[in-house]
Design an enzyme around this catalytic site. Structure first.
Site, PDB file in Angstrom:
ATOM      1  CG  LEU A 143     -11.529  19.658   8.385  1.00  0.00           C
ATOM      2  CD1 LEU A 143     -12.607  20.612   8.950  1.00  0.00           C
ATOM      3  CD2 LEU A 143     -12.233  18.414   7.510  1.00  0.00           C
ATOM      4  CB  SER A 144      -6.422  17.435   9.468  1.00  0.00           C
ATOM      5  OG  SER A 144      -7.349  16.707   8.226  1.00  0.00           O
ATOM      6  CD  GLU A 145      -8.098  21.388  15.203  1.00  0.00           C
ATOM      7  OE1 GLU A 145      -8.305  20.751  16.438  1.00  0.00           O
ATOM      8  OE2 GLU A 145      -8.644  22.485  14.671  1.00  0.00           O
ATOM      9  N   GLY A 160      -9.146  14.028  13.061  1.00  0.00           N
ATOM     10  CA  GLY A 160      -8.880  13.500  11.495  1.00  0.00           C
ATOM     11  C   GLY A 160     -10.208  13.224  10.978  1.00  0.00           C
ATOM     12  CD  GLN A 219       5.622  -9.870  -7.929  1.00  0.00           C
ATOM     13  OE1 GLN A 219       5.667  -8.663  -7.067  1.00  0.00           O
ATOM     14  NE2 GLN A 219       6.183 -10.851  -7.808  1.00  0.00           N
ATOM     15  CB  ILE A 220       5.032  -6.456 -14.433  1.00  0.00           C
ATOM     16  CG1 ILE A 220       3.808  -7.350 -14.360  1.00  0.00           C
ATOM     17  CG2 ILE A 220       5.512  -6.451 -15.939  1.00  0.00           C
ATOM     18  CD1 ILE A 220       2.482  -6.336 -14.958  1.00  0.00           C
ATOM     19  CG  LEU A 221       9.365  -2.856 -14.391  1.00  0.00           C
ATOM     20  CD1 LEU A 221       7.748  -2.585 -14.905  1.00  0.00           C
ATOM     21  CD2 LEU A 221       9.711  -1.592 -14.290  1.00  0.00           C
ATOM     22  N   GLY A 269      12.941  -7.088 -10.166  1.00  0.00           N
ATOM     23  CA  GLY A 269      14.027  -6.571  -9.447  1.00  0.00           C
ATOM     24  C   GLY A 269      13.940  -5.139  -9.814  1.00  0.00           C
ATOM     25  CD  GLU A 291      -9.203  16.068  -1.027  1.00  0.00           C
ATOM     26  OE1 GLU A 291     -10.519  16.161  -1.523  1.00  0.00           O
ATOM     27  OE2 GLU A 291      -8.403  16.759  -1.462  1.00  0.00           O
TER      28      GLU A 291
END
Ligand SMILES: Cc1cc2nc3c(=O)[nH]c(=O)nc-3n(C[C@H](O)[C@H](O)[C@H](O)COP(=O)(O)OP(=O)(O)OC[C@H]3O[C@@H](n4cnc5c(N)ncnc54)[C@H](O)[C@@H]3O)c2cc1C
Length: 384
Positions: free
Chosen positions: A125-127, A131, A336-338, A340, A363
């Site tokens: 659809l998009s061009e 958009g 953030q929890i992991l 580095g 979409e």
């Protein structure tokens, strides 16, 4: 109201989950790095019935309902977003307009080959200039005897470079606006079709996104879907439908990000104890769990309404908007929890963060969805 799954829905969930855990997730980093879909994996997905979950069996699908379909996409996206997107483009964007508006000849010619994984499909659809403002599309369809001749360029076509068949929107005259828009199903192996630039993207890297170019491409009228002037409605209804599948993918990706973060937090020690014992991180994970839970309910409810034959325009928009924003937030927290390691490729959460961000854009951007939701909501007040 019944929140339980039927036997068939549970079955499809189990099949898709196993496939995601065994065949997708272990290779998702590699698919991302190589920026390539694996056609063998797509074929395996098709053999399990995951490429046309809600397509009627007589067209080669699995013949289940909308909820079974979104559950399967959620699970596949928990494995690899790019491969889940193949099932979503095939299941929503390609087969839906043919099933709803296509001729019997079109359905039998194009749908089974897509459900079997033998052919790849796309929706265009998009061009460049059109958009969010989809009505402004300019790809020209000029009537010539029993054909139309297509000239122009489309952008952002998922599978554009690989597709055998494309649902394409063109206009017989841009000045007619919606009244000029017409839909076709086109075959890419005909003269006048070319693939242009491939986009180098932030995420969904294995999923190719391309420009496609039409130069005096001749499409027979038998490939027209619906009448001239109906194309815009077909495009919008298809997207309304597809949005629930985007929400489902966001839920699946978020679920995986939370699982990775929770597991890591129970293994990683700092200050002499597992980081999962720190209340700061527990609250983050509680929020992640709660957000996934509520977004999943929104997605399932929208799918359930669809399976009852309701338009569910507002609910589909809410499901996609809430789930995609939730997905970005959850993946952000997982990184953030992991610490580095969250910022490296090793644990997949940075990939999920890059992948899920797209769900806020395609979409219908979440700004456009807010317009849709507000319009639907205010109808109740302005129609009186
Ligand atoms: C990876 C990828 C895959 C895609 N796959 C497909 C595909 O297979 N087929 C296809 O047809 N398209 C596809 N798209 C296109 C996608 O649907 C569009 O990018 C999207 O609709 C937005 O259009 P745009 O990029 O032109 O942004 P624009 O419309 O230019 O929007 C730019 C910004 O302005 C905002 N905006 C625009 N209008 C308004 C308004 N009225 N009010 C408030 N804010 C507004 C938008 O929300 C956005 O933030 C894909 C895009 C990407 C990135």
């Amino acid at each position: 109201m019944d929140f339980g799954f039927t036997e068939e829905q549970q079955y499809v969930k189990d099949v898709a989950r196993k496939f995601a855990d065994e065949r997708l997730f272990p290779h998702a980093g590699e698919f991302d790095k190589n920026a390539k879909l694996d056609r063998g994996v797509i074929k395996e997905m098709a053999e399990l019935g995951l490429m046309g979950v809600k397509v009627p069996e007589k067209y080669g699908g699995t013949g289940l309902d909308e909820l079974a379909y979104v559950i399967s996409l959620e699970e596949l996206a928990r494995g690899c977003a790019s491969h889940a997107l193949v099932a979503a483009v095939h299941g929503s964007l390609f087969t839906f307009p043919l099933l709803e508006y296509g001729t019997e000849e079109q359905r039998t010619k194009y749908i089974p080959a897509v459900c079997s994984g033998d052919k790849m499909a796309a929706y265009s659809l998009s061009e460049a200039g059109s958009g969010s403002d989809a009505v402004s599309l300019r790809l020209l369809a000029t009537e010539d005897g029993d054909s139309y001749v297509l000239n122009g360029t489309k952008l952002w076509v998922t599978h554009g470079a690989d597709a055998d068949y494309i649902i394409l929107f063109a206009t017989v005259n841009p000045e007619l606006r919606t009244k000029g828009i017409v839909a076709f199903v086109i075959e890419t192996d005909r003269p006048g079709f070319a693939v242009g630039k491939n986009e180098d993207k932030m995420g969904y890297k294995a999923s190719p996104t391309s420009e496609i170019i039409f130069t005096d491409y001749r499409v027979p009228k038998e490939n027209q879907i619906g009448e001239v002037g109906k194309g815009f409605n077909i495009a919008m209804e298809t997207l309304n439908h597809g949005r629930i599948s985007i929400g489902a993918q966001a839920v699946g990706m978020a679920q995986r990000a939370l699982e990775i973060a929770a597991k890591y937090s129970c293994e990683r020690k700092q200050f002499g104890k597992e980081i999962s014992t720190f209340q700061g991180l527990q609250f983050m994970m509680a929020d992640m769990e709660a957000k996934i839970h509520t977004a999943r309910l929104a997605v399932y409810q929208a799918a359930w309404l669809k399976s009852k034959g309701k338009a569910a325009i507002k609910e589909a928009a809410i499901a996609k908007m809430m789930a995609s924003e939730m997905g970005t937030e959850v993946a952000h927290s997982a990184i953030q929890i992991l610490g580095g390691y969250g910022y490296t490729h090793e644990y997949n959460v940075e990939r999920i963060y890059r992948d899920v961000r797209l769900c806020e854009i395609f979409e219908g951007t979440n700004q456009i969805l807010r317009i849709v939701i507000a319009r639907e909501l205010l109808k109740e007040y302005t129609d009186n």
